[in-house]
Design a protein around this motif. Structure first.
Motif, PDB file in Angstrom:
ATOM      1  N   LEU A 171       0.830  -1.195   0.000  1.00 46.76           N
ATOM      2  CA  LEU A 171       0.000   0.000   0.000  1.00 46.76           C
ATOM      3  C   LEU A 171       0.874   1.257   0.000  1.00 46.76           C
ATOM      4  CD1 LEU A 171      -3.216   0.551   2.055  1.00 46.76           C
ATOM      5  CD2 LEU A 171      -1.501   2.347   1.923  1.00 46.76           C
ATOM      6  N   LEU A 172       1.890   1.274   0.864  1.00 47.99           N
ATOM      7  CA  LEU A 172       2.794   2.425   0.923  1.00 47.99           C
ATOM      8  C   LEU A 172       3.582   2.574  -0.376  1.00 47.99           C
ATOM      9  CD1 LEU A 172       4.137   2.035   4.580  1.00 47.99           C
ATOM     10  CD2 LEU A 172       2.418   3.649   3.735  1.00 47.99           C
ATOM     11  N   ALA A 173       4.000   1.436  -0.940  1.00 51.85           N
ATOM     12  CA  ALA A 173       4.730   1.469  -2.206  1.00 51.85           C
ATOM     13  C   ALA A 173       3.843   2.004  -3.320  1.00 51.85           C
ATOM     14  CB  ALA A 173       5.233   0.071  -2.558  1.00 51.85           C
ATOM     15  N   GLY A 174       2.590   1.586  -3.332  1.00 50.14           N
ATOM     16  CA  GLY A 174       1.663   2.080  -4.341  1.00 50.14           C
ATOM     17  C   GLY A 174       1.447   3.572  -4.238  1.00 50.14           C
ATOM     18  N   LEU A 175       1.305   4.066  -3.027  1.00 49.10           N
ATOM     19  CA  LEU A 175       1.156   5.507  -2.836  1.00 49.10           C
ATOM     20  C   LEU A 175       2.402   6.247  -3.318  1.00 49.10           C
ATOM     21  CD1 LEU A 175      -0.539   5.633   0.693  1.00 49.10           C
ATOM     22  CD2 LEU A 175      -1.602   6.128  -1.525  1.00 49.10           C
ATOM     23  N   ALA A 176       3.573   5.686  -3.015  1.00 48.34           N
ATOM     24  CA  ALA A 176       4.824   6.300  -3.457  1.00 48.34           C
ATOM     25  C   ALA A 176       4.910   6.345  -4.977  1.00 48.34           C
ATOM     26  CB  ALA A 176       6.025   5.548  -2.872  1.00 48.34           C
ATOM     27  N   MET A 177       4.504   5.252  -5.647  1.00 51.99           N
ATOM     28  CA  MET A 177       4.517   5.218  -7.109  1.00 51.99           C
ATOM     29  C   MET A 177       3.574   6.280  -7.686  1.00 51.99           C
ATOM     30  SD  MET A 177       4.394   1.156  -8.016  1.00 51.99           S
ATOM     31  CE  MET A 177       5.304  -0.040  -7.038  1.00 51.99           C
ATOM     32  N   ALA A 178       2.362   6.328  -7.140  1.00 50.90           N
ATOM     33  CA  ALA A 178       1.377   7.274  -7.660  1.00 50.90           C
ATOM     34  C   ALA A 178       1.847   8.712  -7.473  1.00 50.90           C
ATOM     35  CB  ALA A 178       0.030   7.052  -6.967  1.00 50.90           C
ATOM     36  N   ILE A 179       2.382   9.017  -6.300  1.00 45.93           N
ATOM     37  CA  ILE A 179       2.858  10.378  -6.038  1.00 45.93           C
ATOM     38  C   ILE A 179       4.039  10.719  -6.943  1.00 45.93           C
ATOM     39  CG2 ILE A 179       3.979  11.844  -4.306  1.00 45.93           C
ATOM     40  CD1 ILE A 179       2.281  10.361  -2.202  1.00 45.93           C
ATOM     41  N   ALA A 180       4.951   9.755  -7.116  1.00 46.13           N
ATOM     42  CA  ALA A 180       6.109   9.984  -7.990  1.00 46.13           C
ATOM     43  C   ALA A 180       5.663  10.241  -9.420  1.00 46.13           C
ATOM     44  CB  ALA A 180       7.054   8.790  -7.929  1.00 46.13           C
ATOM     45  N   ALA A 181       4.672   9.482  -9.890  1.00 44.78           N
ATOM     46  CA  ALA A 181       4.190   9.664 -11.261  1.00 44.78           C
ATOM     47  C   ALA A 181       3.547  11.032 -11.455  1.00 44.78           C
ATOM     48  CB  ALA A 181       3.194   8.561 -11.607  1.00 44.78           C
ATOM     49  N   LEU A 182       2.943  11.571 -10.398  1.00 49.53           N
ATOM     50  CA  LEU A 182       2.320  12.885 -10.484  1.00 49.53           C
ATOM     51  C   LEU A 182       3.335  14.028 -10.384  1.00 49.53           C
ATOM     52  CD1 LEU A 182      -0.823  12.271  -8.241  1.00 49.53           C
ATOM     53  CD2 LEU A 182      -0.764  12.450 -10.733  1.00 49.53           C
ATOM     54  N   LEU A 183       4.470  13.747  -9.731  1.00 46.52           N
ATOM     55  CA  LEU A 183       5.424  14.817  -9.450  1.00 46.52           C
ATOM     56  C   LEU A 183       6.581  14.893 -10.425  1.00 46.52           C
ATOM     57  CD1 LEU A 183       5.672  14.699  -5.538  1.00 46.52           C
ATOM     58  CD2 LEU A 183       4.299  16.221  -6.973  1.00 46.52           C
ATOM     59  N   THR A 184       6.943  13.780 -11.065  1.00 48.86           N
ATOM     60  CA  THR A 184       8.131  13.806 -11.922  1.00 48.86           C
ATOM     61  C   THR A 184       7.885  13.036 -13.211  1.00 48.86           C
ATOM     62  OG1 THR A 184      10.501  13.256 -12.084  1.00 48.86           O
ATOM     63  CG2 THR A 184       9.106  11.757 -10.816  1.00 48.86           C
ATOM     64  N   SER A 185       8.565  13.456 -14.264  1.00 49.41           N
ATOM     65  CA  SER A 185       8.510  12.747 -15.535  1.00 49.41           C
ATOM     66  C   SER A 185       9.813  12.011 -15.816  1.00 49.41           C
ATOM     67  CB  SER A 185       8.224  13.729 -16.676  1.00 49.41           C
ATOM     68  OG  SER A 185       9.255  14.708 -16.763  1.00 49.41           O
ATOM     69  N   SER A 186      10.749  12.049 -14.852  1.00 47.24           N
ATOM     70  CA  SER A 186      12.030  11.380 -15.047  1.00 47.24           C
ATOM     71  C   SER A 186      11.838   9.864 -15.044  1.00 47.24           C
ATOM     72  CB  SER A 186      13.009  11.768 -13.936  1.00 47.24           C
ATOM     73  OG  SER A 186      14.152  10.924 -13.958  1.00 47.24           O
ATOM     74  N   PRO A 187      12.098   9.185 -16.157  1.00 50.75           N
ATOM     75  CA  PRO A 187      11.908   7.725 -16.185  1.00 50.75           C
ATOM     76  C   PRO A 187      12.838   7.003 -15.222  1.00 50.75           C
ATOM     77  CG  PRO A 187      13.033   8.472 -18.168  1.00 50.75           C
ATOM     78  CD  PRO A 187      12.576   9.701 -17.446  1.00 50.75           C
ATOM     79  N   TYR A 188      14.014   7.562 -14.988  1.00 49.14           N
ATOM     80  CA  TYR A 188      14.963   6.910 -14.075  1.00 49.14           C
ATOM     81  C   TYR A 188      14.452   6.977 -12.635  1.00 49.14           C
ATOM     82  CZ  TYR A 188      18.032   7.128 -18.127  1.00 49.14           C
ATOM     83  OH  TYR A 188      18.557   6.982 -19.383  1.00 49.14           O
ATOM     84  N   ALA A 189      13.909   8.126 -12.252  1.00 48.19           N
ATOM     85  CA  ALA A 189      13.342   8.253 -10.911  1.00 48.19           C
ATOM     86  C   ALA A 189      12.137   7.332 -10.752  1.00 48.19           C
ATOM     87  CB  ALA A 189      12.935   9.704 -10.648  1.00 48.19           C
ATOM     88  N   LEU A 190      11.294   7.274 -11.773  1.00 50.79           N
ATOM     89  CA  LEU A 190      10.114   6.423 -11.701  1.00 50.79           C
ATOM     90  C   LEU A 190      10.503   4.946 -11.642  1.00 50.79           C
ATOM     91  CD1 LEU A 190       7.824   8.279 -14.272  1.00 50.79           C
ATOM     92  CD2 LEU A 190       7.650   8.292 -11.775  1.00 50.79           C
ATOM     93  N   LEU A 191      11.521   4.576 -12.417  1.00 45.91           N
ATOM     94  CA  LEU A 191      11.992   3.185 -12.387  1.00 45.91           C
ATOM     95  C   LEU A 191      12.532   2.834 -11.006  1.00 45.91           C
ATOM     96  CD1 LEU A 191      12.687   0.517 -13.787  1.00 45.91           C
ATOM     97  CD2 LEU A 191      14.876   1.538 -14.454  1.00 45.91           C
ATOM     98  N   ALA A 192      13.254   3.769 -10.383  1.00 45.76           N
ATOM     99  CA  ALA A 192      13.799   3.518  -9.051  1.00 45.76           C
ATOM    100  C   ALA A 192      12.684   3.309  -8.031  1.00 45.76           C
ATOM    101  CB  ALA A 192      14.696   4.678  -8.630  1.00 45.76           C
ATOM    102  N   VAL A 193      11.629   4.127  -8.127  1.00 44.04           N
ATOM    103  CA  VAL A 193      10.511   4.007  -7.191  1.00 44.04           C
ATOM    104  C   VAL A 193       9.790   2.681  -7.395  1.00 44.04           C
ATOM    105  CG1 VAL A 193       8.284   4.975  -6.500  1.00 44.04           C
ATOM    106  CG2 VAL A 193      10.206   6.500  -6.967  1.00 44.04           C
ATOM    107  N   VAL A 194       9.567   2.310  -8.647  1.00 40.61           N
ATOM    108  CA  VAL A 194       8.875   1.046  -8.929  1.00 40.61           C
ATOM    109  C   VAL A 194       9.712  -0.147  -8.468  1.00 40.61           C
ATOM    110  CG1 VAL A 194       8.047  -0.486 -10.764  1.00 40.61           C
ATOM    111  CG2 VAL A 194       7.525   1.966 -10.842  1.00 40.61           C
TER     112      VAL A 194
END
Length: 215
Positions: A171-194
């Motif tokens: 649940l916490l990981a999902g929230l982190a992914m969703a927030i990251a997707a809303l805040l940044t377009s950096s694919p590297y940052a998004l990949l790290a969060v996922v």
């Protein structure tokens, strides 16, 4: 467990919506269009298919997943799959919603619209993780879904404690992914969060379950 058990009214609505979106894609996307179906860690598309194959890819994958789930339930005794019923009836609509979002984005790309597919996928995946995180703590020992480790399968108490922990972390990981997707377009940052969102619940749950079994 039958296919009817897996498809709630919501799942049926989403399945019809996915079918309708797929048919709409054949109308809205010109024949001969090459569509992206895979994106690399740079965020750029690196895998492509002709329109027809691309539009049928996600429905095909979903049908295959459902067939595997159904086959798994049929190969196990009813008492070994009964505990999976609630979770699967929530997960199936979640998977359908994920497919529907990606399918709609793919159609928009085929129509020439600018779409940041990586952000959309991470956002949708984050919401799916939130859904799974809410379902896992309510699951009962079974042979189909949940955190199925030797130690959780051997002890109902271990199962409950482990799935509760992994559910919270997902649940916490999902929230982190969703927030990251809303805040940044950096694919590297998004990949790290996922990556962190997938590995942390998996590794923490395995270690926690093992330590519980040794007490």
């Amino acid at each position: 467990m039958t296919l009817r058990d897996l498809f709630t009214p919501l799942a049926l609505v989403l399945a019809l919506a996915l079918a309708a979106a797929t048919l709409a894609g054949f109308v809205l996307v010109p024949a001969g269009t090459i569509l992206p179906v895979h994106w690399g860690i740079s965020g750029q598309a690196d895998g492509f298919l002709p329109r027809d194959a691309a539009l049928l890819l996600l429905p095909g994958i979903f049908v295959l997943v459902i067939a595997l789930i159904w086959l798994s339930t049929r190969l196990n005794a009813p008492e070994r799959v009964a505990g999976a019923r609630h979770g699967l009836r929530v997960v199936v609509p979640g998977l359908l919603a994920l497919c529907l979002v990606i399918q709609a984005a793919t159609i928009l790309i085929g129509m020439g619209q600018p779409v940041d597919m990586v952000r959309i996928i991470v956002l949708a995946l984050g919401l799916l993780f939130v859904l799974l995180g809410n379902v896992l703590p309510k699951s009962q020992p079974n042979a189909v879904s949940g955190v199925r480790l030797p130690w959780t399968m051997a002890s109902p108490a271990n199962w409950q404690a482990t799935n509760r922990l992994v559910g919270l972390l997902m649940l916490l990981a999902g929230l982190a992914m969703a927030i990251a997707a809303l805040l940044t377009s950096s694919p590297y940052a998004l990949l790290a969060v996922v990556t962190a969102g997938v590995l942390i619940p998996l590794l923490a749950g395995t270690l926690y379950s093992y330590r519980l079994s040794r007490r």
